[in-house]
Design a protein around this motif. Structure first.
Motif, PDB file in Angstrom:
ATOM      1  N   GLU A  18      -1.188  41.696  -2.852  1.00 27.51           N
ATOM      2  CA  GLU A  18      -0.036  41.470  -2.608  1.00 27.51           C
ATOM      3  C   GLU A  18       1.338  42.263  -2.628  1.00 27.51           C
ATOM      4  N   ALA A  63      -3.634  43.865   4.423  1.00 30.70           N
ATOM      5  CA  ALA A  63      -2.825  43.885   3.453  1.00 30.70           C
ATOM      6  C   ALA A  63      -2.296  42.874   2.161  1.00 30.70           C
ATOM      7  N   VAL A  64      -1.706  41.551   3.036  1.00 31.34           N
ATOM      8  CA  VAL A  64      -1.342  40.469   1.424  1.00 31.34           C
ATOM      9  C   VAL A  64      -3.062  40.641   0.983  1.00 31.34           C
ATOM     10  N   ARG A 109      -0.482  44.870  14.591  1.00 29.53           N
ATOM     11  CA  ARG A 109       0.490  45.389  13.490  1.00 29.53           C
ATOM     12  C   ARG A 109       0.358  44.240  11.931  1.00 29.53           C
ATOM     13  N   LEU A 110       0.245  42.626  12.671  1.00 24.66           N
ATOM     14  CA  LEU A 110       0.429  41.585  11.734  1.00 24.66           C
ATOM     15  C   LEU A 110      -0.556  41.000  11.078  1.00 24.66           C
ATOM     16  N   ALA A 118      -1.527  43.294   8.426  1.00 27.05           N
ATOM     17  CA  ALA A 118      -0.145  42.857   7.587  1.00 27.05           C
ATOM     18  C   ALA A 118      -1.319  41.763   6.415  1.00 27.05           C
ATOM     19  N   VAL A 126       4.899  36.324   6.569  1.00 25.52           N
ATOM     20  CA  VAL A 126       2.867  36.915   7.416  1.00 25.52           C
ATOM     21  C   VAL A 126       2.543  35.870   6.529  1.00 25.52           C
ATOM     22  N   ALA A 184       0.947  44.938  -0.871  1.00 22.57           N
ATOM     23  CA  ALA A 184       1.374  45.019   0.344  1.00 22.57           C
ATOM     24  C   ALA A 184       3.718  44.623   0.458  1.00 22.57           C
ATOM     25  N   ARG A 185       3.439  44.158  -0.527  1.00 26.60           N
ATOM     26  CA  ARG A 185       5.867  44.267  -1.017  1.00 26.60           C
ATOM     27  C   ARG A 185       5.794  45.330  -1.070  1.00 26.60           C
ATOM     28  N   ILE A 200       6.333  45.304   3.308  1.00 31.25           N
ATOM     29  CA  ILE A 200       5.837  43.866   3.716  1.00 31.25           C
ATOM     30  C   ILE A 200       6.550  42.462   3.447  1.00 31.25           C
ATOM     31  N   ASP A 201       6.597  41.905   4.965  1.00 32.86           N
ATOM     32  CA  ASP A 201       7.150  40.356   4.192  1.00 32.86           C
ATOM     33  C   ASP A 201       6.454  39.397   3.991  1.00 32.86           C
ATOM     34  N   VAL A 202       6.017  39.112   2.081  1.00 29.90           N
ATOM     35  CA  VAL A 202       4.248  38.163   1.956  1.00 29.90           C
ATOM     36  C   VAL A 202       3.788  36.822   2.379  1.00 29.90           C
TER      37      VAL A 202
END
Length: 313
Positions: free
Chosen positions: A187, A182-183, A175-176, A179, A200, A190-191, A195-197
């Motif tokens: 970005e 995705a970032v 999953r990481l 993420a 990550v 992702a937010r 997702i905590d940009v």
């Protein structure tokens, strides 16, 4: 997981038996190749998957090397026992500089981390406790068997090289890893999906810095001597960038292929043909330009699409 084990087990067996067949010079060359693969994979994690192009990763190489030499000398412990400390210090260094660097974007981030690396280089070279510009020699007094030192250094290099490839593959399936990509790709999107940009990016940066510090420590441990000019050399990043771009950025196999090309050209041009350093670098540049023009996705991108997808992701 099955794909990883399919090549991980044979590589481990070969690494364990290799000292029986290889002489000291060849073991050192193979160690360099494997540590370069480890470094290139960590640069690829940050740039290829995380979207953060670093021109200052020599910072972590140097921190790892100097941490090993200095801690070994001050504590009197075996260098093998000090090795985990180098990874921890590399992770801490990444955490310290991340808040400032993450305020920068694109080329500004690349230049910012390079400036930080140069500042640390100057500080180390001006610090008498770290040997100044004369560097440090590894304290070997606590090693029980000096004769096996080269073999242990070789096995450590093998472990880092193999684990870096396998670990990055497994990370990008998690999953990481999803993420992280995705970032990199978007970005804002992702937010929007929670997702905590910053978190990550920080985790990616810390992993990259910690493993590069370990690789730097093992590399200079094998040579038993370190100076600021070699530990914090910009050519470390040149090698990582060249290998990743030539092989295929954002792929698992790409940096491995790129490192093999890098060392193959080095051995052919500088060793076999005796071409001087300047011409050797010019030849490297010509190869880089040719690949950029005719294989924009790297050498891995030249493979049949089905095979490329299976090995590159």
């Amino acid at each position: 997981m099955i794909l990883v084990l399919a090549w991980l087990l044979p590589c481990t067996v070969l690494a364990a038996l290799a000292p029986r067949w290889l002489d000291a010079g060849m073991m050192r060359l193979v160690s360099e190749v494997l540590l370069a693969i480890c470094m290139a994979q960590m640069w690829n994690l940050l740039a290829g998957y995380g979207g953060l192009l670093s021109l200052g990763h020599q910072l972590f190489i140097g921190i790892g090397a100097y941490a090993l030499f200095d801690f070994t000398q001050r504590t009197g412990l075996s260098p093998y026992l000090v090795l985990p400390v180098t990874g921890v210090l590399g992770a801490l260094a990444a955490m310290v500089v991340a808040p400032a660097l993450f305020r920068l974007r694109d080329a500004y981030f690349s230049i910012g981390i390079w400036v930080v690396a140069e500042i640390v280089t100057l500080l180390v070279s001006k610090t008498p406790a770290l040997g100044g510009s004369a560097g440090l020699t590894l304290d070997m007094s606590m090693l029980e068997d000096i004769e096996q030192f080269a073999q242990v250094s070789f096995w450590l290099a093998c472990s880092l090289g193999i684990c870096a490839v396998a670990g990055l593959y497994l990370l990008m399936q998690s999953r990481l890893g999803l993420a992280v990509t995705a970032v990199r790709d978007n970005e804002v999107a992702a937010r929007s999906i929670g997702i905590d940009v910053q978190r990550v990016r920080l985790i990616t940066f810390v992993i990259s810095g910690a493993v590069c510090s370990l690789a730097g420590a093992v590399y200079f441990m094998g040579g038993m001597f370190v100076v600021p000019g070699s530990a914090f050399d910009i050519n470390w990043v040149v090698m990582m960038l060249f290998a990743t771009m030539i092989g295929g950025i954002g792929t698992i196999v790409g940096p491995v292929v790129g490192v093999l090309v890098w060392f193959g050209l080095r051995e052919l041009l500088a060793v076999s043909l005796g071409i001087s350093g300047g011409w050797y670098l010019i030849a490297m540049g010509c190869v880089a330009m040719a690949v950029s023009l005719f294989a924009p996705r790297g050498l891995v991108g030249l493979w049949p699409m089905g095979s490329a997808r299976r090995v590159a992701s």
